[in-house]
Design an enzyme around this catalytic site. Sequence first.
Site, PDB file in Angstrom:
ATOM      1  N   ARG A   1      39.483  26.535  30.026  1.00 47.43           N
ATOM      2  CA  ARG A   1      38.695  27.677  30.467  1.00 47.43           C
ATOM      3  C   ARG A   1      38.161  28.401  29.238  1.00 47.43           C
ATOM      4  NH1 ARG A   1      41.075  28.603  35.866  1.00 47.43           N
ATOM      5  NH2 ARG A   1      41.116  26.435  36.569  1.00 47.43           N
TER       6      ARG A   1
ATOM      7  N   GLU B   1      36.728  31.140  29.130  1.00 47.96           N
ATOM      8  CA  GLU B   1      36.559  32.561  29.420  1.00 47.96           C
ATOM      9  C   GLU B   1      37.036  33.464  28.280  1.00 47.96           C
ATOM     10  OE1 GLU B   1      37.856  33.574  33.672  1.00 47.96           O
ATOM     11  OE2 GLU B   1      38.116  31.407  33.485  1.00 47.96           O
TER      12      GLU B   1
ATOM     13  N   ARG C   1      47.886  37.108  30.420  1.00 44.76           N
ATOM     14  CA  ARG C   1      48.175  35.942  31.257  1.00 44.76           C
ATOM     15  C   ARG C   1      47.071  34.892  31.314  1.00 44.76           C
ATOM     16  NH1 ARG C   1      47.885  37.134  37.417  1.00 44.76           N
ATOM     17  NH2 ARG C   1      45.820  38.034  37.632  1.00 44.76           N
ATOM     18  N   HIS C   2      46.116  34.956  30.398  1.00 47.23           N
ATOM     19  CA  HIS C   2      45.071  33.931  30.347  1.00 47.23           C
ATOM     20  C   HIS C   2      45.115  33.147  29.038  1.00 47.23           C
ATOM     21  CE1 HIS C   2      43.318  36.454  33.575  1.00 47.23           C
ATOM     22  NE2 HIS C   2      42.846  35.295  34.007  1.00 47.23           N
TER      23      HIS C   2
ATOM     24  N   GLU D   1      49.653  36.521  40.758  1.00 49.07           N
ATOM     25  CA  GLU D   1      49.222  35.275  41.377  1.00 49.07           C
ATOM     26  C   GLU D   1      49.526  34.104  40.450  1.00 49.07           C
ATOM     27  OE1 GLU D   1      45.457  33.901  40.615  1.00 49.07           O
ATOM     28  OE2 GLU D   1      46.501  32.106  41.298  1.00 49.07           O
TER      29      GLU D   1
ATOM     30  N   SER E   1      46.881  28.861  43.593  1.00 47.78           N
ATOM     31  CA  SER E   1      45.789  28.954  44.550  1.00 47.78           C
ATOM     32  C   SER E   1      45.695  27.634  45.271  1.00 47.78           C
ATOM     33  CB  SER E   1      44.473  29.217  43.812  1.00 47.78           C
ATOM     34  OG  SER E   1      44.071  30.537  44.004  1.00 47.78           O
TER      35      SER E   1
ATOM     36  N   ARG F   1      52.411  30.063  33.231  1.00 46.54           N
ATOM     37  CA  ARG F   1      52.497  31.297  33.988  1.00 46.54           C
ATOM     38  C   ARG F   1      53.749  31.335  34.874  1.00 46.54           C
ATOM     39  NH1 ARG F   1      47.044  33.591  36.903  1.00 46.54           N
ATOM     40  NH2 ARG F   1      46.116  33.523  34.827  1.00 46.54           N
TER      41      ARG F   1
END
Lengths: 544, 544
Positions: free
Chosen positions: A316, A318, A324-325, A467, A470, A518
């Site tokens: 990712r 991002e 947490r990323h 979370e 998913s 995570r």
Amino acid sequence: MSSEPENPSSSTAPPPEESGEKISKKAAKKEAAKLEKLRRRQEKEEEEEASRKTASLSIEEESFSRNYGDVTLNELKSTEDPKAGKWREAVEGNEWTDVRELVEAMAGTEVLIRGRVHTYRHVSSKKGFLIVRQKGCLVQCVVTESKENHVSVNMVKFVKQLNSESFVDVIGYVVLPKDPVTGTTQQVEIQVRKVYCVNSALQQLPLYVEDAARSEADIQAGKPGANQDTRLNFRVIDLRTATNQGIFSIQGWTQIGFIEIHSPKLLAGSSEGGSAVFRLDYKGQPACLAQSPQLHKQMAICADFERVFEVGAVYRAEDSFTHRHLCEFIGLDVEMAIHKHYSEIMDLVGELFPFIFNKINENCQKELEAIRKQYPFQPLKFLPKTLRLTFAEGIQMLKEAGVEADPLGDLNTETERKLGLLVLEKYNTEFYILHRYPSAVRPFYTMPCADDPNYSNSFDVFIRGEEIISGAQRVHDPELLTEQAKRFGIDVETIKMYIDSFRYGAPPHGGFGVGLERVVMLFCGLNNIRKTSLFPRDPLRLAP
Amino acid sequence: MSSEPENPSSSTAPPPEESGEKISKKAAKKEAAKLEKLRRRQEKEEEEEASRKTASLSIEEESFSRNYGDVTLNELKSTEDPKAGKWREAVEGNEWTDVRELVEAMAGTEVLIRGRVHTYRHVSSKKGFLIVRQKGCLVQCVVTESKENHVSVNMVKFVKQLNSESFVDVIGYVVLPKDPVTGTTQQVEIQVRKVYCVNSALQQLPLYVEDAARSEADIQAGKPGANQDTRLNFRVIDLRTATNQGIFSIQGWTQIGFIEIHSPKLLAGSSEGGSAVFRLDYKGQPACLAQSPQLHKQMAICADFERVFEVGAVYRAEDSFTHRHLCEFIGLDVEMAIHKHYSEIMDLVGELFPFIFNKINENCQKELEAIRKQYPFQPLKFLPKTLRLTFAEGIQMLKEAGVEADPLGDLNTETERKLGLLVLEKYNTEFYILHRYPSAVRPFYTMPCADDPNYSNSFDVFIRGEEIISGAQRVHDPELLTEQAKRFGIDVETIKMYIDSFRYGAPPHGGFGVGLERVVMLFCGLNNIRKTSLFPRDPLRLAP
């Protein structure tokens, strides 16, 4: 499909006078049309005759017709409602038996199986042999018109017109054949009572499993094969052969029937149409690093792997500077064919994680003690039977606690944490599933709920209010998938290969993805994901 | 290390007249120098006194001196020769005991342990307490001068000067302490008889394990901690804390003591200096995809993971259009600390693969049958005890069969296949290890042989005449590593971080890498690696 130009006056078609060949072609066409007409007339007569003969059954026929037919997409979307249709009624309370489990000792018992239409041999309007294939195993299903068994000639006709590679649910009795069956792996037959088409494959496939499965010896003896490029291009069909099922079973197989796969991280173009991807040049072609194994794990399901998992890198790009990323993390991805509805996926999640948590607590006491010494934390509270709440119930709980949240929007991090506290207070668990998320906040390939398309057959899983998972049922119907992609503003041309893989016969399926760093972070109540990543990669860190 | 400028006339130093503070600093410095002088004098006197007292032992001292010292790099390079030195003599026939296994029941027995110098507490010239750490477990080793035990004051001195994080081999008796030991995980002590320094860490480390292990509470109470960036920059030290050993043990641990790791595939710059890498832009920084987990698996060993494995993607941008090369494949990488020599790695390979082959043959009969039906093959011939030949022996076999091959060069594909046939003929196996490869054809980080630097402590493994595994002992000595890198024409500045990770204390170690698609291909006698890759990537294929 005809390769002739539709409009003969089109500029790409040669003018008729230039070509003598054209005339003979025309003649051939005329002849073919005549033959086709004849064939149709014969077929019609045959049908009429069958129809005349079964006229006396016309009253029964209405009830007999409940024993076959197409399963509607709505039935495959809905959850527990048995009134959804005749298929749902037929399978309710029934368990599916694997084709490989069909053995002589089962003779006389009724079974329900799901598999692909491998081949069909038509005997007469009253009888046919349907070979059903599941994970490389084959069984012969005999469809015979019978008033006693409530099998009509229309049912035989229904079976006859099934496209190969379509998915069917067959209910019938296991019988021992008089003569040994050749060409199937199972030595019993099924006398069909009910048959439903779960998913229909295209009539014309770009590759046939029989051709992909051909041995060198057979090809040299003149039988049709398929070259390597065709096979790799349509890998989703190629992988269905018994050989390939064998090759990839050897590579990774677990006791609960999941095959471990390794999907490529180098993808052509940009994955999932997202913007936050790492781009690179692949031998002159634009490429990117996979943001998830979504496409390939779904393709593995369409290639009859049935239940797969992958532990691998997820990328990712991002600019998330949070606790947490990460830009590169280890994802556990699971995808599985489902029989009835998406609660089957939630069942797995709800059992798997408490199992893992218990194992860690049992086997890693010293390790947990060492961690706790530097970073004190309370053991995770979780229930033996995982709590399941709907999104609407969550919104209601928040509302009652004075927190307003959009019932058709997403929860933000703060609201998620608040809900986690409310759930802990009310249910005494820090691990729970929230499902039926609003469709608007889920990816385009998420299956909408049957009763309300504003919601979807999807879920998130939370640990300590954050979370971690998913998951969802996927849309396996290419038309609905196209429609939803368009609604989400996605250029369907860019995902053509993805959509097409559902045209060759696809089972209802779903799955989930979870970031492993995570999970460990939250299980141990740590405050930063960099603590659980061996050599973390974030927007600023690319070393060591 | 002083932060004062070495040359006071340097332009960056403020002129003395401007600063009144400078004068007091100077005075302080003078005072400190005086104290340091005093300290040294006292130390010298203490040593001289000890020396005087042990003068009567001077004859014994020569034999006592065999009980401690530095292990030479040559000893760590060589294979079976016990004459290599005093360390080799001391450990010969001995097995290493894990620190975590040291319990009360072992009192009175002699043990050999290997671990890091965690801390040292000096009592007198005749006594000291050495705390040895292995994988987060601590044991107190007592060194006491004793004529009876052949422990001299020089040995106490030797232990005193060991840098923390250095690796030591300690031989001694397990004893029960009078009072419970605080600050160690093990409740027994070791009365030291022999101690050898296997590898020395830098005296000044950029990060100390105690600081990285500090709890929030301790830091708030004023004890020194280490910030997250420092810890992540020197992750190879940070990961040695009991907490981190715990976190990553939870993530993946196997019954034979291997920890599963996941190393990043996104690397700064270009990995291993190779040209065939996929390059990309990482948030404005040049980056590439890892060609192997080599660096990171070695760093995991330097971070006390001891035995690690990884199953993950490996990227090679080579234009190889062969039946056995892919641009993205799944590598199984193993790295392990070794006690004596690289045959320990070959022992593992020689046992692991026959074990895997037997398991596949037992558990996947149906799958193998399905594969064989389309692609006929003979079962792989392998021996219960894997055959091991030296490279020179291989060359000799080829020579006798009339095939000339350079004894200091590499084997080409054809010669490898020929040798495979000769080995099959002579030893009836299609699986064997060829070791002691010429140094010139191995990577710069390969340990040379002790007896001949033209050869190296390395090996390849073959299945049906094709190479599937490459392995070796690595150079863990930063000076030799620098020297070899230079000799291979590598700019040592570009691999500074890699070389530096061996300066903080590194155990002798080695490992191997294997392409999993290739193993399955050769086990099943298939002719193309694309058959065993789920969605293959080659120079021309990037889809589906």
